[in-house]
Design an enzyme around this catalytic site. Structure first.
Site, PDB file in Angstrom:
ATOM      1  N   LYS A   6       0.702  -1.092  -0.007  1.00 60.58           N
ATOM      2  CA  LYS A   6       0.093   0.224   0.072  1.00 60.58           C
ATOM      3  C   LYS A   6       0.652   1.272   0.201  1.00 60.58           C
ATOM      4  O   LYS A   6       0.518   2.204  -0.770  1.00 60.58           O
ATOM      5  CB  LYS A   6      -0.870  -0.083   1.326  1.00 60.58           C
ATOM      6  CG  LYS A   6      -2.066  -1.031   0.967  1.00 60.58           C
ATOM      7  CD  LYS A   6      -2.699  -0.989   2.733  1.00 60.58           C
ATOM      8  CE  LYS A   6      -3.850  -2.328   2.498  1.00 60.58           C
ATOM      9  NZ  LYS A   6      -4.658  -2.117   3.627  1.00 60.58           N
ATOM     10  N   CYS A   9      -0.401   0.888   6.502  1.00 60.99           N
ATOM     11  CA  CYS A   9      -0.602   0.030   7.685  1.00 60.99           C
ATOM     12  C   CYS A   9      -1.516  -0.976   7.031  1.00 60.99           C
ATOM     13  O   CYS A   9      -2.439  -0.778   6.306  1.00 60.99           O
ATOM     14  CB  CYS A   9      -1.193   0.715   8.840  1.00 60.99           C
ATOM     15  SG  CYS A   9      -0.188   1.823   9.666  1.00 60.99           S
ATOM     16  N   ASP A  10      -1.910  -2.208   7.831  1.00 65.37           N
ATOM     17  CA  ASP A  10      -2.922  -3.368   7.349  1.00 65.37           C
ATOM     18  C   ASP A  10      -2.807  -4.033   8.609  1.00 65.37           C
ATOM     19  O   ASP A  10      -1.763  -4.751   9.390  1.00 65.37           O
ATOM     20  CB  ASP A  10      -2.283  -4.188   6.294  1.00 65.37           C
ATOM     21  CG  ASP A  10      -3.426  -5.115   5.922  1.00 65.37           C
ATOM     22  OD1 ASP A  10      -4.324  -4.641   4.932  1.00 65.37           O
ATOM     23  OD2 ASP A  10      -3.704  -6.200   6.366  1.00 65.37           O
ATOM     24  N   SER A  11      -4.175  -4.132   9.156  1.00 67.00           N
ATOM     25  CA  SER A  11      -4.462  -4.948  10.405  1.00 67.00           C
ATOM     26  C   SER A  11      -5.115  -6.153   9.980  1.00 67.00           C
ATOM     27  O   SER A  11      -6.114  -6.059   9.123  1.00 67.00           O
ATOM     28  CB  SER A  11      -5.117  -3.963  11.263  1.00 67.00           C
ATOM     29  OG  SER A  11      -4.508  -2.694  11.779  1.00 67.00           O
ATOM     30  N   GLY A  57       0.580  -4.628  10.312  1.00 64.30           N
ATOM     31  CA  GLY A  57       1.750  -4.429   9.630  1.00 64.30           C
ATOM     32  C   GLY A  57       2.054  -2.927   9.247  1.00 64.30           C
ATOM     33  O   GLY A  57       1.115  -2.193   9.245  1.00 64.30           O
TER      34      GLY A  57
END
Length: 222
Positions: free
Chosen positions: A55, A75-77, A112
């Protein structure tokens, strides 16, 4: 130095703004399912960090006419529970099933993070990492769960819950960084920025000290 948040999450934006930053929001068009499909056996931390990096990189490489030095944060959750990594449920039935499975139990919210330093349109340096926070879920009644599902909130957030929204009523506690559960870990971002030679204070907008409360003079007034 310009700051860009490569995320559409209003919660992440709110965390950064409350912490003195005012990022420009740019949303990537990364195909998350395809990317995860290419690394099916990767550990959970690697999966979310790969998504975060994709991203941020996509946004950093997109021409937007800005020439100044830029920091891009992606970010990625996802929620890790019963060995399964789950993201946004998208529909009521899936969200209901997930809540029935996780009520009264604990899961791990894994996020992340990728921080990119962009100079003259080129990605100069990259720092990546992940943060994990244990979430202890409460047990909503059937009526409470249906009311929560009807709001639509759990359909569009990782793990079908929020800490800072309506879902906070059904979280008994956490072990670890609360900002990570909301979607962006401030302690981790500070460390990643530090790895690039940048301090979060370099990115602060002009902070204003809060006015002291107008307490009556008395005990503790010195």
């Amino acid at each position: 130095m310009r700051l860009v948040l490569a995320s559409a999450s209003p919660a992440r934006l709110a965390v950064l703004r409350a912490a003195g930053l005012d990022p420009v929001v740019r949303v990537s068009d990364v195909d998350e399912d395809a990317l995860l499909g290419a690394i099916p056996d990767a550990p959970p931390a690697e999966k979310v960090t790969t998504l975060a990096g994709a991203k941020a990189t996509t946004v950093a490489r997109a021409p937007d006419g800005a020439a100044e030095e830029t920091v891009v944060i992606g970010c990625d959750s996802m929620l890790l529970i019963d060995g399964e990594l789950v993201g946004k449920p998208h529909d009521v039935d899936t969200a209901r099933t997930r809540w029935k499975a996780m009520a009264g139990r604990s899961g791990e919210l894994v996020t992340g993070h990728a921080v990119l330093h962009v100079v003259d349109g080129e990605i100069e340096r990259v720092a990546e990492g992940h943060a994990a926070t244990t979430v202890r879920f409460g047990t909503p009644t059937d009526a409470e769960l249906e009311a929560y599902l009807a709001t639509g909130e759990p359909l569009v957030v990782a793990g079908a819950f929020t800490l800072d929204g309506l879902g906070g009523w059904f979280v008994d506690g956490i072990d670890g960084d609360p900002s990570n559960v909301i979607g962006i870990s401030l302690p981790l971002v500070r460390r990643l920025l530090g790895a690039l030679g940048i301090s979060p204070t370099d990115l602060w907008t002009t902070p204003r000290a809060p006015s002291p409360p107008d307490y009556p003079r008395g005990h503790g007034s010195h």
